[in-house]
Structures are given as structure tokens and as C-alpha cells.
Design an enzyme around this catalytic site. Sequence first.
Site, PDB file in Angstrom:
ATOM      1  N   ARG A  35     -25.947 -36.893 -17.144  1.00  0.00           N
ATOM      2  CA  ARG A  35     -25.294 -37.692 -16.108  1.00  0.00           C
ATOM      3  C   ARG A  35     -25.860 -37.436 -14.718  1.00  0.00           C
ATOM      4  O   ARG A  35     -25.981 -38.364 -13.902  1.00  0.00           O
ATOM      5  CB  ARG A  35     -23.788 -37.398 -16.128  1.00  0.00           C
ATOM      6  CG  ARG A  35     -22.951 -38.312 -15.241  1.00  0.00           C
ATOM      7  CD  ARG A  35     -21.504 -37.857 -15.172  1.00  0.00           C
ATOM      8  NE  ARG A  35     -20.627 -38.878 -14.589  1.00  0.00           N
ATOM      9  CZ  ARG A  35     -19.384 -38.643 -14.188  1.00  0.00           C
ATOM     10  NH1 ARG A  35     -18.860 -37.421 -14.308  1.00  0.00           N
ATOM     11  NH2 ARG A  35     -18.640 -39.615 -13.677  1.00  0.00           N
ATOM     12  N   ASN A  88     -19.621 -44.268 -10.510  1.00  0.00           N
ATOM     13  CA  ASN A  88     -20.091 -43.882 -11.834  1.00  0.00           C
ATOM     14  C   ASN A  88     -18.844 -43.585 -12.653  1.00  0.00           C
ATOM     15  O   ASN A  88     -18.056 -42.716 -12.304  1.00  0.00           O
ATOM     16  CB  ASN A  88     -20.998 -42.650 -11.733  1.00  0.00           C
ATOM     17  CG  ASN A  88     -21.563 -42.210 -13.060  1.00  0.00           C
ATOM     18  OD1 ASN A  88     -20.881 -41.537 -13.820  1.00  0.00           O
ATOM     19  ND2 ASN A  88     -22.812 -42.550 -13.317  1.00  0.00           N
ATOM     20  N   SER A  89     -18.651 -44.332 -13.727  1.00  0.00           N
ATOM     21  CA  SER A  89     -17.397 -44.249 -14.484  1.00  0.00           C
ATOM     22  C   SER A  89     -17.229 -42.887 -15.151  1.00  0.00           C
ATOM     23  O   SER A  89     -18.209 -42.182 -15.421  1.00  0.00           O
ATOM     24  CB  SER A  89     -17.349 -45.338 -15.554  1.00  0.00           C
ATOM     25  OG  SER A  89     -17.429 -46.615 -14.981  1.00  0.00           O
ATOM     26  N   MET A  90     -15.984 -42.530 -15.434  1.00  0.00           N
ATOM     27  CA  MET A  90     -15.717 -41.268 -16.097  1.00  0.00           C
ATOM     28  C   MET A  90     -16.357 -41.280 -17.490  1.00  0.00           C
ATOM     29  O   MET A  90     -16.349 -42.307 -18.189  1.00  0.00           O
ATOM     30  CB  MET A  90     -14.220 -40.990 -16.185  1.00  0.00           C
ATOM     31  CG  MET A  90     -13.398 -41.947 -17.007  1.00  0.00           C
ATOM     32  SD  MET A  90     -11.612 -41.620 -16.863  1.00  0.00           S
ATOM     33  CE  MET A  90     -11.516 -39.946 -17.545  1.00  0.00           C
ATOM     34  N   PHE A 233     -11.327 -50.533 -13.243  1.00  0.00           N
ATOM     35  CA  PHE A 233     -12.668 -50.668 -12.696  1.00  0.00           C
ATOM     36  C   PHE A 233     -12.601 -51.391 -11.365  1.00  0.00           C
ATOM     37  O   PHE A 233     -11.670 -52.153 -11.101  1.00  0.00           O
ATOM     38  CB  PHE A 233     -13.573 -51.458 -13.652  1.00  0.00           C
ATOM     39  CG  PHE A 233     -14.121 -50.632 -14.793  1.00  0.00           C
ATOM     40  CD1 PHE A 233     -15.403 -50.124 -14.739  1.00  0.00           C
ATOM     41  CD2 PHE A 233     -13.340 -50.365 -15.908  1.00  0.00           C
ATOM     42  CE1 PHE A 233     -15.911 -49.364 -15.781  1.00  0.00           C
ATOM     43  CE2 PHE A 233     -13.835 -49.603 -16.956  1.00  0.00           C
ATOM     44  CZ  PHE A 233     -15.123 -49.099 -16.887  1.00  0.00           C
TER      45      PHE A 233
END
Length: 362
Positions: A35, A88-90, A233
Amino acid sequence: MSEDWRPRHAALLEALIASGELPDAWASAFAAVPRHHFIPGEIWEQRATCVPVTTDAAWWDLVYRDVPIVTQVDDGRSAGPGIATSSNSMPTMVARMLTALEVADGQRVLEIGTGSGWNAALLAARLGSGNVTTVEVDPVLAEQAAKVIKEAGYSPAVVWGDGARGWESGAPYDRIIATCSVRRIPYAWVRQTKPGGLILAPLAGDFWSGTLVRLDVGGDGVASGRFIGGARFMPMRSERPRPDRPVDSGTGRRGGTGALPAETMAGLGFALYAGAKLPGVVMADGAPDGSYQMWLHDRSGSAATVTEEEVWQYGPRQLWDETTAVHRAYVDDGSPDPGDFGLTVSPGGQRLWLRSPDMPLD
């Protein structure tokens, strides 16, 4: 920033696998695409506001926690109010959505919303770069993502454009996945998906903060499917909410007790139901002082604040009365779960339904 990131990366993978969110089919892609390669140096932690991360130690701690990371505020403009505009999504949500996409070798995928590029790189690691196209509306983010994805060893097509239009020149696709929320599924996505293909997107309404919908695309140009859980989101840039009309506090009317049935009224099932029955009404809830509260408002100056002790309503509408009437109808309808709801998208628009496509709610 230099650190031996491998133990953090391994610990995150172990946690995702142990949670059941990361299946074997995606484990190798997540292992190959750390990540941190996709997180810029300047980031923010989303709390009540966006809080800048100012030290290397805090940066690494945030990057390898299972939380979303704000990677842009105010569309990149300086001296703004500090509103998150890209993230940046979990990792849990990333893994959950990629799993729900149900890809197979050789399939072609269009991603709506490149953002940092991590999701696109994961898709490229799983399917091959030539099978992945990702579109980003922000030219600066698109350029940055293309650079870091290439540095990571992948080369999907990274294009700059309005994701609401899809990406016609690369169509048709086997899968379309959106990493920004939309209020309505653009029909361009249906048109650009092969019959038998799948669309996965976060749908957001006024009454709820977001939920994933997975649509199967038929040969008749119609896509239909069910909701598969909550998902928050950022909205597609073209769908950001407009300012609401101010509420006149001088119209306040005190009612009785709220008698809040929080276990169902705050749930996603009721939110989907109420969103269809009360279009334009926005709901928020929480416990800022330790006791549960609910806030309602519409776009035209009506509002309600509700606690267990009292209700206040403002403006021309009796929003709390309307909401409790819809809640009674929801209970009478069997208090359906989120999975009982679905969506159908056709050339004529989209329609929310309950239990069956021939039982529309709106």
C-alpha cells in the site's frame, strides 16, 4: 521516507486474511502491491476534520492501519477549508469490493476513480495490465497515479476523463468498478459492459451515506442486482451536493419525546426504504454527548432534531412526523434487511425495488 515496511505489510495481510476479507484469489496481488507505494508524502487522517499527518512515524502507522487515508483536500488548492476530495480506501473495503467483483483470468475491467492508483495496480497484478483501464477526473491525480503505478511495475491504461461517461474507446468491459459514490448509475456504464458482465458501485442517497450495489448486465441492455452492504465513498465530483437553503430557527416547534427506535431507524434497511419514500430528506445520527441523537433536514429549509427527551421541528415541513410515518410503514412491511433491496438500471433510468424487481419502491 525510509523504513523496513515489510513487517507492517505482512501484519496487514495476515489481519485481512484472518478476517475473511482477503481470499486466496487476491492474496498474491495484495502481497505483490504494498500500500505505501501509492500513498503520497502529504496525507491527512479523517476525524471530525482532516488532520495533517506531520511525522514519519505517524505516516507509517496510518498507512498500514486498516483505515482510509485522505490523499487530497480542496481539490489540491491551497488555503482551502480542508475538505477531503480524494482518498485511499481502507484495505478491508478494497479487498471486499475486489472480491465482490468476481473477476476471472482474461477479463477486462474499467475502474471509475483512479485516486492514488492502488486499486488499479491490484487489478493489474491479478488480471494483467493490458486488461485494466482506470479513469480519473482530476488531471493531477491521474498523472501522479500513472507515475506510481509504473514505478510499481504495472502499466494499465490510466486516462483522464469524466468517469460518469465511462471510457468508450476501451469498451466493452467484463467488469466495471467505481471507487466513488454516485446517486444514479450512469447508463453509459451499462452500455459499455458486455452482456453477462457485472457493475459494482457505491450508491449514495440523501437518507443514507452509501451502500454497495452489484448489478448483472443482461443482453437486453438492462442491469439489475441487489445491495450487498454499506460503503462510504466520496461522491463523484460532478455529484457533490449543492448548499442547502438555511433553516429558520425562528420557526422551531417543540414536540414530544423522540422515542427513537435506533436499532432499526439507524439501520441501512430503513435508510434505503426511507430514501425512496422521502426523496430529498437527509438524515444523520450520532452521540456527540453520549446520548443518541438524530438530525433531519431537506434542501428547502425544513429540519428536525430528535433525542430521547424531545423533538424540535423547523420550517414548513413536519420532518419528524413524516419520518416516523415512513418507519411505521417499514415495520409493517416486515422491516426488510439491506439485502432485500435491489436496483434496476435501464435506458429509461434507475428504479429501486424491494424483494423483487417487479416491486418498485420509487
